[in-house]
Design a protein around this motif. Structure first.
Motif, PDB file in Angstrom:
ATOM      1  N   UNK A 183       0.943  -1.000  -0.216  1.00 11.76           N
ATOM      2  CA  UNK A 183      -0.028   0.161   0.054  1.00 11.76           C
ATOM      3  C   UNK A 183       0.911   1.252  -0.193  1.00 11.76           C
ATOM      4  N   UNK A 184       2.128   1.128   0.155  1.00 11.52           N
ATOM      5  CA  UNK A 184       3.008   2.358   0.480  1.00 11.52           C
ATOM      6  C   UNK A 184       3.147   3.039  -1.090  1.00 11.52           C
ATOM      7  N   UNK A 185       2.800   4.182  -1.151  1.00 14.25           N
ATOM      8  CA  UNK A 185       2.994   4.870  -2.425  1.00 14.25           C
ATOM      9  C   UNK A 185       4.334   4.608  -3.347  1.00 14.25           C
ATOM     10  N   UNK A 186       5.504   4.535  -2.537  1.00 11.68           N
ATOM     11  CA  UNK A 186       6.705   3.962  -3.356  1.00 11.68           C
ATOM     12  C   UNK A 186       6.642   2.886  -3.722  1.00 11.68           C
ATOM     13  N   UNK A 187       6.103   1.736  -3.054  1.00 14.15           N
ATOM     14  CA  UNK A 187       5.910   0.545  -3.655  1.00 14.15           C
ATOM     15  C   UNK A 187       5.284   0.711  -4.887  1.00 14.15           C
ATOM     16  N   UNK A 188       4.067   1.375  -5.121  1.00 13.10           N
ATOM     17  CA  UNK A 188       3.277   1.299  -6.074  1.00 13.10           C
ATOM     18  C   UNK A 188       4.012   1.842  -7.308  1.00 13.10           C
ATOM     19  N   UNK A 189       4.596   2.927  -7.106  1.00 10.00           N
ATOM     20  CA  UNK A 189       5.214   3.521  -8.074  1.00 10.00           C
ATOM     21  C   UNK A 189       6.350   2.645  -8.803  1.00 10.00           C
ATOM     22  N   UNK A 190       7.120   1.872  -7.902  1.00 11.06           N
ATOM     23  CA  UNK A 190       8.069   1.098  -8.391  1.00 11.06           C
ATOM     24  C   UNK A 190       7.587  -0.253  -9.222  1.00 11.06           C
ATOM     25  N   UNK A 191       6.259  -0.533  -8.617  1.00 12.06           N
ATOM     26  CA  UNK A 191       5.572  -1.686  -9.191  1.00 12.06           C
ATOM     27  C   UNK A 191       5.270  -1.261 -10.517  1.00 12.06           C
ATOM     28  N   UNK A 192       4.672  -0.146 -10.809  1.00 10.94           N
ATOM     29  CA  UNK A 192       3.987   0.470 -11.829  1.00 10.94           C
ATOM     30  C   UNK A 192       5.286   0.583 -12.878  1.00 10.94           C
ATOM     31  N   UNK A 193       6.559   1.289 -12.765  1.00 11.25           N
ATOM     32  CA  UNK A 193       7.491   1.273 -13.280  1.00 11.25           C
ATOM     33  C   UNK A 193       8.008  -0.241 -13.960  1.00 11.25           C
ATOM     34  N   UNK A 194       8.076  -1.151 -13.024  1.00  7.56           N
ATOM     35  CA  UNK A 194       8.525  -2.421 -13.424  1.00  7.56           C
ATOM     36  C   UNK A 194       7.503  -3.246 -14.440  1.00  7.56           C
ATOM     37  N   UNK A 195       6.432  -3.192 -14.022  1.00 11.19           N
ATOM     38  CA  UNK A 195       5.139  -3.438 -14.825  1.00 11.19           C
ATOM     39  C   UNK A 195       5.088  -2.855 -16.156  1.00 11.19           C
ATOM     40  N   UNK A 196       5.337  -1.533 -16.265  1.00  9.92           N
ATOM     41  CA  UNK A 196       5.521  -1.002 -17.633  1.00  9.92           C
ATOM     42  C   UNK A 196       6.368  -1.728 -18.696  1.00  9.92           C
ATOM     43  N   UNK A 197       7.401  -2.146 -18.215  1.00  5.90           N
ATOM     44  CA  UNK A 197       8.439  -2.826 -18.961  1.00  5.90           C
ATOM     45  C   UNK A 197       7.712  -4.076 -19.530  1.00  5.90           C
ATOM     46  N   UNK A 198       7.185  -4.808 -18.751  1.00  8.01           N
ATOM     47  CA  UNK A 198       6.400  -6.029 -19.141  1.00  8.01           C
ATOM     48  C   UNK A 198       5.291  -5.760 -20.130  1.00  8.01           C
ATOM     49  N   UNK A 199       4.652  -4.656 -19.908  1.00  4.10           N
ATOM     50  CA  UNK A 199       3.464  -4.293 -20.733  1.00  4.10           C
ATOM     51  C   UNK A 199       3.831  -3.784 -22.184  1.00  4.10           C
ATOM     52  N   UNK A 200       5.054  -3.097 -22.230  1.00  4.14           N
ATOM     53  CA  UNK A 200       5.535  -2.510 -23.455  1.00  4.14           C
ATOM     54  C   UNK A 200       6.053  -3.964 -24.496  1.00  4.14           C
ATOM     55  N   UNK A 201       6.541  -4.879 -23.519  1.00  2.00           N
ATOM     56  CA  UNK A 201       7.128  -5.937 -24.427  1.00  2.00           C
ATOM     57  C   UNK A 201       5.970  -6.778 -24.966  1.00  2.00           C
ATOM     58  N   UNK A 202       4.846  -7.028 -23.997  1.00  2.49           N
ATOM     59  CA  UNK A 202       3.740  -7.739 -24.382  1.00  2.49           C
ATOM     60  C   UNK A 202       3.018  -7.162 -25.569  1.00  2.49           C
ATOM     61  N   UNK A 203       3.166  -5.911 -25.898  1.00  6.77           N
ATOM     62  CA  UNK A 203       2.433  -5.248 -26.705  1.00  6.77           C
ATOM     63  C   UNK A 203       3.095  -5.378 -28.147  1.00  6.77           C
ATOM     64  N   UNK A 204       4.053  -5.686 -28.149  1.00  5.80           N
ATOM     65  CA  UNK A 204       4.785  -5.720 -29.553  1.00  5.80           C
ATOM     66  C   UNK A 204       4.593  -6.983 -30.395  1.00  5.80           C
TER      67      UNK A 204
END
Length: 216
Positions: free
Chosen positions: A195-216
């Motif tokens: 629930x910590x905002x810093x965790x959520x920002x870190x998770x979103x940044x790492x998740x964005x890499x996966x989503x960018x790869x998955x969309x190719x």
């Protein structure tokens, strides 16, 4: 010189925030430090350029002002010791938090990883069914010990620290495994970390890499 990390170009965790750059990203977000990420393929991780940063061909590596580090726990400790906010100011509490950091990666994580790797790689082996209960019992023992020590406290020390950052990262590897759901205190502990905002920002940044790869 800006902080730079290496991370998976195509993470095998499929965007679940389990790759080891996650804890480093989380620490950097907690401290409000800007950083860049160099994405590396599995092939690149075997090359001399990457091995010069990470001798075992893993991720993450950390570079800043001529310093290169590897091992996520060591990187988090370096950040916590250099910047206020991730270790308690009291010397005794600080020492205890560091001890818990080592406990996360040296005592709690090994049986969890052994259990997880067996499920991933040994399911078809003739010994899997016989060996799995033993691996589960090892994890269950560690979780019970951790839950007993945590008790009704929110964090391992009085306030959130790098110890919690690493410990929550380790526990998240269990997903919704029965051994973890048997420990409501630990489920609540993980939820507080997530629930910590810093965790959520870190998770979103790492998740964005996966989503960018998955969309190719």
């Amino acid at each position: 010189m800006p902080i730079n990390l290496t991370a998976f170009e195509a993470s095998p965790d499929r965007g679940r925030g389990l790759a080891r750059d996650m804890q480093v990203r989380w620490a950097l977000e907690e401290l409000g430090l800007a950083y860049g990420v160099r994405l590396v393929s599995f092939a690149a991780m075997k090359q001399a350029e990457h091995l010069a940063r990470q001798p075992f061909g893993q991720i993450p590596s950390y570079e800043e002002d001529g310093l290169t580090l590897f091992e996520s726990g060591a990187i988090v400790l370096h950040l916590a010791e250099r910047h206020p906010g991730l270790l308690p100011p009291d010397p005794h509490a600080r020492a205890r938090a560091i001890a818990w950091m080592f406990a996360a990666v040296s005592t709690v994580e090994p049986p969890i990883l052994e259990w997880a790797m067996a499920r991933m790689l040994e399911r078809d082996a003739p010994w899997f069914a016989e060996r799995q209960p033993m691996l589960e019992d090892r994890v269950r023992t560690r979780l019970a010990q951790l839950a007993a020590r945590l008790g009704e406290a929110e964090w391992l020390e009085e306030t959130f620290s790098a110890a919690d950052l690493l410990m929550v990262g380790v526990l998240r590897r269990l997903g919704r495994a029965t051994m973890l759901t048997e420990q409501p205190r630990l489920l609540a502990y993980i939820a507080r970390g997530e629930a910590r905002p810093a965790f959520q920002r870190a998770f979103a940044a790492q998740r964005a890499v996966f989503e960018a790869q998955a969309s190719r």
